[in-house]
Enzyme design. Structure first.
Site, PDB file in Angstrom:
ATOM      1  N   GLY A   1      39.149  33.959  39.470  1.00  0.00           N
ATOM      2  CA  GLY A   1      38.339  33.368  40.304  1.00  0.00           C
ATOM      3  C   GLY A   1      37.321  32.449  39.702  1.00  0.00           C
ATOM      4  O   GLY A   1      36.697  33.369  38.895  1.00  0.00           O
TER       5      GLY A   1
ATOM      6  N   GLN B   1      29.204  28.175  39.744  1.00  0.00           N
ATOM      7  CA  GLN B   1      29.142  28.846  38.517  1.00  0.00           C
ATOM      8  C   GLN B   1      29.121  28.129  37.315  1.00  0.00           C
ATOM      9  O   GLN B   1      28.918  28.430  36.085  1.00  0.00           O
ATOM     10  CB  GLN B   1      30.593  29.841  38.406  1.00  0.00           C
ATOM     11  CG  GLN B   1      30.170  31.113  39.434  1.00  0.00           C
ATOM     12  CD  GLN B   1      31.344  32.000  39.420  1.00  0.00           C
ATOM     13  OE1 GLN B   1      32.357  32.051  39.628  1.00  0.00           O
ATOM     14  NE2 GLN B   1      31.345  32.806  38.242  1.00  0.00           N
TER      15      GLN B   1
ATOM     16  N   CYS C   1      32.587  39.510  37.469  1.00  0.00           N
ATOM     17  CA  CYS C   1      32.357  38.157  37.599  1.00  0.00           C
ATOM     18  C   CYS C   1      31.994  37.538  36.385  1.00  0.00           C
ATOM     19  O   CYS C   1      31.539  38.027  35.486  1.00  0.00           O
ATOM     20  CB  CYS C   1      31.070  38.315  38.566  1.00  0.00           C
ATOM     21  SG  CYS C   1      30.334  36.623  39.065  1.00  0.00           S
ATOM     22  N   LEU C   2      32.538  36.275  36.152  1.00  0.00           N
ATOM     23  CA  LEU C   2      32.319  35.583  34.850  1.00  0.00           C
ATOM     24  C   LEU C   2      31.115  35.264  34.689  1.00  0.00           C
ATOM     25  O   LEU C   2      30.541  35.069  33.410  1.00  0.00           O
ATOM     26  CB  LEU C   2      33.249  34.177  35.096  1.00  0.00           C
ATOM     27  CG  LEU C   2      34.725  34.463  35.052  1.00  0.00           C
ATOM     28  CD1 LEU C   2      35.280  33.297  34.871  1.00  0.00           C
ATOM     29  CD2 LEU C   2      35.180  35.155  33.721  1.00  0.00           C
TER      30      LEU C   2
ATOM     31  N   HIS D   1      34.401  37.227  47.188  1.00  0.00           N
ATOM     32  CA  HIS D   1      33.718  37.109  45.939  1.00  0.00           C
ATOM     33  C   HIS D   1      33.118  35.641  45.623  1.00  0.00           C
ATOM     34  O   HIS D   1      31.936  35.375  45.488  1.00  0.00           O
ATOM     35  CB  HIS D   1      34.322  37.830  44.946  1.00  0.00           C
ATOM     36  CG  HIS D   1      33.266  37.747  43.389  1.00  0.00           C
ATOM     37  ND1 HIS D   1      32.731  38.816  43.270  1.00  0.00           N
ATOM     38  CD2 HIS D   1      33.137  36.632  42.930  1.00  0.00           C
ATOM     39  CE1 HIS D   1      32.198  38.364  42.018  1.00  0.00           C
ATOM     40  NE2 HIS D   1      32.409  37.093  41.861  1.00  0.00           N
ATOM     41  N   GLU D   2      34.095  34.761  45.772  1.00  0.00           N
ATOM     42  CA  GLU D   2      34.017  33.375  45.446  1.00  0.00           C
ATOM     43  C   GLU D   2      33.312  32.751  46.590  1.00  0.00           C
ATOM     44  O   GLU D   2      32.517  31.733  46.201  1.00  0.00           O
ATOM     45  CB  GLU D   2      35.361  32.618  45.171  1.00  0.00           C
ATOM     46  CG  GLU D   2      36.006  33.224  44.117  1.00  0.00           C
ATOM     47  CD  GLU D   2      35.409  33.576  42.647  1.00  0.00           C
ATOM     48  OE1 GLU D   2      34.376  32.538  42.400  1.00  0.00           O
ATOM     49  OE2 GLU D   2      35.522  34.442  41.772  1.00  0.00           O
TER      50      GLU D   2
ATOM     51  N   HIS E   1      29.658  32.985  46.342  1.00  0.00           N
ATOM     52  CA  HIS E   1      28.922  32.400  45.389  1.00  0.00           C
ATOM     53  C   HIS E   1      28.786  30.896  45.946  1.00  0.00           C
ATOM     54  O   HIS E   1      27.486  30.400  45.438  1.00  0.00           O
ATOM     55  CB  HIS E   1      30.106  31.861  44.102  1.00  0.00           C
ATOM     56  CG  HIS E   1      30.147  32.801  43.191  1.00  0.00           C
ATOM     57  ND1 HIS E   1      28.870  33.336  42.283  1.00  0.00           N
ATOM     58  CD2 HIS E   1      30.925  33.705  42.519  1.00  0.00           C
ATOM     59  CE1 HIS E   1      29.248  34.225  41.518  1.00  0.00           C
ATOM     60  NE2 HIS E   1      30.600  34.296  41.484  1.00  0.00           N
TER      61      HIS E   1
HETATM   62 ZN    ZN Z   1      31.433  35.870  40.312  1.00  0.00          ZN
END
Ligand code: ZN
Length: 185
Positions: A46, A51, A98-99, A140-141, A144
């Protein structure tokens, strides 16, 4: 298409509430394509626009989050201006990464099931349900897009440990990048 830089925490952009998407045009489709290439390059499931430093309520999710291996080669889910229509009272604790925190994994409690209303890249409204990993990935997304990150969901102690690990990982990444730059001179 281009691979974009994923901003690591604590980049201030990760604390921003993203603005609504209003124009469903070629520029938007280009952003989606670039985000898809970036997510594939990072091997993520995701990615939210914030991000990669883009101030839009837009996220993409791999179908892997919903269907497992069978979803791997299917087109990604594109969610624009997503809203949570419903979430279950029942929650589940599971591992999350998480990236923006590469190499950090923590246990986070999330609703077991959610129902989301969103638009696709053409502006068409649709609804989708996510369960387990699917619900976790969507929430989660969406977080963000609100400027919320996964460490905001855990105890003070877990947060401290995760941040320590993150700082160590970031230092190691920077050292490696310096070394690569030195070698290529
Ligand atoms: Zn994340």
């Amino acid at each position: 298409m281009a691979v974009l830089d994923v901003l690591p925490y604590p980049n201030p952009f990760l604390r921003k509430r993203a603005g609504d998407v209003e124009d469903f045009d070629d520029r938007l489709r280009q952003i989606v394509a670039d985000m898809e290439e970036t997510m594939a390059d990072e091997d993520g499931i995701g990615l939210a626009a914030t991000q990669v430093g883009i101030d839009l309520r837009l996220l993409i999710l791999s179908r892997y989050a919903f269907e497992g291996e069978a979803g791997k080669d299917k087109p990604n889910l594109v969610m624009i201006n997503p809203e949570i229509v419903w979430e279950s009272d029942e929650t589940v604790v599971g591992e999350e990464g998480c990236l923006s925190f590469p190499g950090v994994f923590i246990q986070v409690e999330r609703p077991q099931k959610v129902r989301i209303r969103a638009r696709d890249a053409d502006g068409e409204t649709y609804e989708i349900e996510g369960e387990g990993l699917g619900a976790r990935a969507i929430l989660h997304e969406i977080d963000h897009l609100e400027g919320v990150v996964m460490i905001d969901h855990v105890s003070h102690l877990t947060r401290k440990r995760a941040l320590k690990k993150h700082q160590r990982n970031q230092k190691a990444l920077q050292a490696r990048a310096r070394e690569d730059a030195r070698k290529s001179r």
